[in-house]
Write a protein that holds these residues in place. Structure first.
Motif, PDB file in Angstrom:
ATOM      1  N   ARG A  79       0.942  -1.049  -0.379  1.00 18.82           N
ATOM      2  CA  ARG A  79       0.110  -0.268  -0.316  1.00 18.82           C
ATOM      3  C   ARG A  79       1.063   1.174   0.185  1.00 18.82           C
ATOM      4  N   LYS A  80       2.130   1.612   0.927  1.00 17.72           N
ATOM      5  CA  LYS A  80       2.594   2.350   1.106  1.00 17.72           C
ATOM      6  C   LYS A  80       3.219   2.458   0.050  1.00 17.72           C
ATOM      7  N   PRO A  81       3.953   2.034  -1.010  1.00 17.25           N
ATOM      8  CA  PRO A  81       4.398   2.664  -2.326  1.00 17.25           C
ATOM      9  C   PRO A  81       4.115   3.268  -3.441  1.00 17.25           C
ATOM     10  N   VAL A  82       2.566   2.676  -3.454  1.00 20.16           N
ATOM     11  CA  VAL A  82       1.709   2.796  -4.612  1.00 20.16           C
ATOM     12  C   VAL A  82       1.002   4.091  -4.629  1.00 20.16           C
ATOM     13  N   PHE A  83       0.585   4.161  -2.760  1.00 20.77           N
ATOM     14  CA  PHE A  83       0.931   5.217  -2.534  1.00 20.77           C
ATOM     15  C   PHE A  83       1.218   7.126  -1.913  1.00 20.77           C
ATOM     16  N   TYR A  84       2.010   6.170  -2.633  1.00 20.63           N
ATOM     17  CA  TYR A  84       3.238   7.694  -2.271  1.00 20.63           C
ATOM     18  C   TYR A  84       3.252   8.183  -3.609  1.00 20.63           C
ATOM     19  N   ALA A  85       3.485   6.392  -4.846  1.00 19.45           N
ATOM     20  CA  ALA A  85       3.033   7.321  -6.281  1.00 19.45           C
ATOM     21  C   ALA A  85       2.135   8.362  -6.642  1.00 19.45           C
ATOM     22  N   GLY A  86       1.135   7.375  -6.394  1.00 19.23           N
ATOM     23  CA  GLY A  86      -0.497   8.779  -6.484  1.00 19.23           C
ATOM     24  C   GLY A  86      -0.484   9.823  -6.187  1.00 19.23           C
ATOM     25  N   LEU A 123      -6.922   3.632  -2.076  1.00 18.02           N
ATOM     26  CA  LEU A 123      -5.894   3.072  -1.380  1.00 18.02           C
ATOM     27  C   LEU A 123      -6.168   3.352   0.043  1.00 18.02           C
ATOM     28  N   ALA A 124      -6.539   5.384   0.269  1.00 11.14           N
ATOM     29  CA  ALA A 124      -6.454   5.364   1.713  1.00 11.14           C
ATOM     30  C   ALA A 124      -7.730   4.549   1.846  1.00 11.14           C
ATOM     31  N   THR A 125      -8.892   4.248   1.475  1.00  8.05           N
ATOM     32  CA  THR A 125      -9.573   3.481   2.731  1.00  8.05           C
ATOM     33  C   THR A 125      -9.266   2.322   2.524  1.00  8.05           C
ATOM     34  N   THR A 126      -8.574   1.361   1.795  1.00  4.61           N
ATOM     35  CA  THR A 126      -7.875   0.324   2.315  1.00  4.61           C
ATOM     36  C   THR A 126      -6.866  -0.086   3.401  1.00  4.61           C
ATOM     37  N   ILE A 127      -6.155   1.357   3.162  1.00  2.00           N
ATOM     38  CA  ILE A 127      -4.813   1.752   4.387  1.00  2.00           C
ATOM     39  C   ILE A 127      -5.535   1.504   5.302  1.00  2.00           C
ATOM     40  N   VAL A 128      -6.610   2.102   6.154  1.00 10.80           N
ATOM     41  CA  VAL A 128      -8.135   1.508   7.295  1.00 10.80           C
ATOM     42  C   VAL A 128      -8.454   0.853   7.341  1.00 10.80           C
ATOM     43  N   ALA A 129      -8.746  -0.199   6.360  1.00 14.82           N
ATOM     44  CA  ALA A 129      -9.229  -1.698   6.724  1.00 14.82           C
ATOM     45  C   ALA A 129      -8.082  -2.108   7.035  1.00 14.82           C
ATOM     46  N   SER A 192       5.785  -0.277   6.743  1.00 16.37           N
ATOM     47  CA  SER A 192       6.229  -0.820   5.276  1.00 16.37           C
ATOM     48  C   SER A 192       5.495  -2.048   5.171  1.00 16.37           C
ATOM     49  N   MET A 193       5.004  -2.800   4.168  1.00 14.05           N
ATOM     50  CA  MET A 193       4.621  -4.255   3.659  1.00 14.05           C
ATOM     51  C   MET A 193       5.496  -5.529   3.374  1.00 14.05           C
ATOM     52  N   GLU A 194       6.058  -6.103   4.451  1.00 22.84           N
ATOM     53  CA  GLU A 194       7.417  -6.921   4.469  1.00 22.84           C
ATOM     54  C   GLU A 194       6.582  -8.942   3.394  1.00 22.84           C
TER      55      GLU A 194
END
Length: 501
Positions: A79-86, A123-129, A192-194
């Motif tokens: 989630r983290k790198p993709v959210f950052y890119a967007g 992604l904001a909604t997914t991160i909260v989930a 970060s997701m391992e």
């Protein structure tokens, strides 16, 4: 792949992550309303009035295309790198929009904004989930929904203030500090997701088919009145690429839309529900203000406040639906939301030129509560149903179908209005604008004003009738949800996980 489970995070960290996601969603949500307010000033400086529709259309089309792509990328690479890119693409587009020297350049930079915006909301909604457990998700969705209500109220006011006291470029640059703050909070507090195994490759061929199918369909729907007979080949081209996409998804090892998602009745119900809610929403957001101004003689401010009342009902119902889900079931909560939506749309059929503005606002509030309750139920049920490795694309697919529903609703309801006006007032050019100008004292509809108003009112009643018919199908989507499923169950999720991709 090790996911970010709620137990891995401190309670304080969860709150900061939630705040970061709310800031990001506010940044994307306010973009539409704040830009709409500033467009007359922008056109006065840049010119290019003929391209006005594309300033909004390109943003929505590109965003809709990229939403499912970002959802799948987040599942594969984190989630983290993709959210950052967007988010960074969105901010870069926002900055460049403010420097636009012509309307064409503004459209180009709005497209860049849309590419980034496709990542932010899903992604904001997914991160909260990810960081909240199933019981908590039903409650936190109320906070996320409140962002849209706040942006609907603050956006026009902020846009007017910036244009009056500064420069129109400020409506784009106001996003920058919000985005930077959100990115900093995500960087500090979201782990970060391992990855224990190499992520499968992205289905680029599927992305090409998806892009061609959706872009051609949305352009056909949004520009149907201008395309004429060109509408037919565009729709056929969209259907062809849609068929190619389905065929590609069935034979590729790592599909863009994992087939396991569509074996779940809950996820199917969520996507059908999103499509219906999006279509019904446009019957109110696009055409209720028209009725208020053209038929009832209300001001632009009165019409705006009526929509704001609907926006307020959404987060209130969203918060309430979280509690109802925990005590009853997804199906009961979705049914309740659908009934409220039907009741509100039914009230619109009783509107007359003599109806009070208070009645219209009550109907709008009931519609907002129905939409908020239904949408939250479908979203939470999908997120709880999907495993972590599929949650990004599952969330994105629900939001994508809602966007597609909005485009379909706009096309169907707009065609309903135009057909009625053509049959009732075949010799009158732009009767709605004439009535609005007459109500504001800027024009004169002539001696036939009363008859014209009656014909316009009846035409809009047909629009509300079609919106009511669409909303009835929300009962069907609620009925698709299996009985006795609620945020604490999750039994079907285990079955979904066993089926894999």
């Amino acid at each position: 792949m090790i996911n970010t489970t709620p137990k891995c995070l401190k309670k304080a960290n969860k709150k900061w992550i939630l705040l970061a996601c709310m800031l990001a969603m506010f940044m994307a949500a306010i973009e539409v309303t704040i830009v709409a307010t500033a467009m007359p000033t922008i056109i006065a400086e840049l010119g290019g009035f003929d391209y006005l529709a594309w300033v909004f259309a390109i943003y929505l089309v590109v965003q809709a295309i990229t939403v499912p792509i970002y959802g799948r990328l987040a599942d594969l690479y984190g989630r983290k790198p993709v959210f950052y890119a967007g988010a960074m693409l969105f901010l870069a587009g926002s900055v460049m929009c403010g420097f636009s020297a012509s309307m064409l350049w503004l459209i180009v930079f709005r497209a860049l904004q849309g590419i980034g915006a496709g990542a932010i909301t899903p992604l904001a909604t997914t991160i909260v989930a990810d960081v909240y457990n199933p019981e908590e998700r039903a409650k936190t969705q109320g906070y996320l929904s409140s962002v849209w209500a706040i942006s609907a109220i603050i956006g026009p006011l902020m846009g007017a203030f910036i244009v009056e006291h500064y420069h129109w470029s400020g409506v784009f640059w106001v996003n920058v500090p919000l985005g930077v703050m959100s990115l900093l909070l995500i960087f500090v507090f979201l782990p970060s997701m391992e990855k224990s195994v190499k992520a499968p490759s992205l289905d680029t061929t599927g992305i090409v088919y998806l892009t061609l199918a959706i872009s051609s369909l949305l352009v056909a729907l949004l520009q149907s009145s201008l395309l004429g007979l060109w509408l037919v080949p565009l729709v056929l081209f969209s259907l062809l690429n849609g068929w190619l996409l389905v065929r590609q998804e069935k034979r590729v090892a790592s599909p863009l839309f994992p087939l396991a998602l569509w074996r779940s009745k809950i996820i199917v119900a969520g996507n059908v529900g999103g499509l219906i809610i999006g279509a019904a929403m446009m019957g109110i957001a696009a055409f209720l203000p028209t009725y208020l101004q053209a038929v009832m003689g209300a001001s632009t401010l009165d019409a705006g406040w009526t929509l704001a009342v609907m926006s307020l009902g959404w987060p209130l119902a969203s918060t309430l639906s979280g509690r109802i889900m925990l005590r009853t079931s997804y199906r009961f909560t979705a049914f309740t939301g659908a009934l409220l939506l039907i009741a509100g749309c039914g009230m619109l059929l009783l509107l007359t030129p003599e109806t009070s503005i208070g009645y219209a606002r009550l109907a709008a509030f009931i519609i907002g509560t129905g939409m908020g309750m239904s949408n939250t139920t479908f979203l939470v049920s999908v997120q709880n149903e999907a495993e972590f490795r599929h949650r990004g694309i599952a969330t994105a697919s629900t939001m994508f179908t809602r966007m597609l529903g909005q485009a379909l609703g706009t096309a169907v309801l707009g065609a309903t209005l135009n057909l009625n006006l053509h049959q009732r007032l075949p010799t009158v050019a732009d009767p709605i604008q004439r009535l609005i100008d007459r109500a504001s004292g800027q024009g004169d509809a002539g001696t036939t004003a009363a008859d014209m108003m009656g014909q316009v009112a009846e035409s809009l009643q047909w629009v509300f009738g079609v919106a009511l018919l669409i909303s009835i199908f929300a009962l069907y989507s609620a009925n698709l949800i299996p009985r006795h499923t609620f945020p604490q169950s999750g039994s079907i999720s285990k079955t979904l996980d066993k089926r894999g991709q």
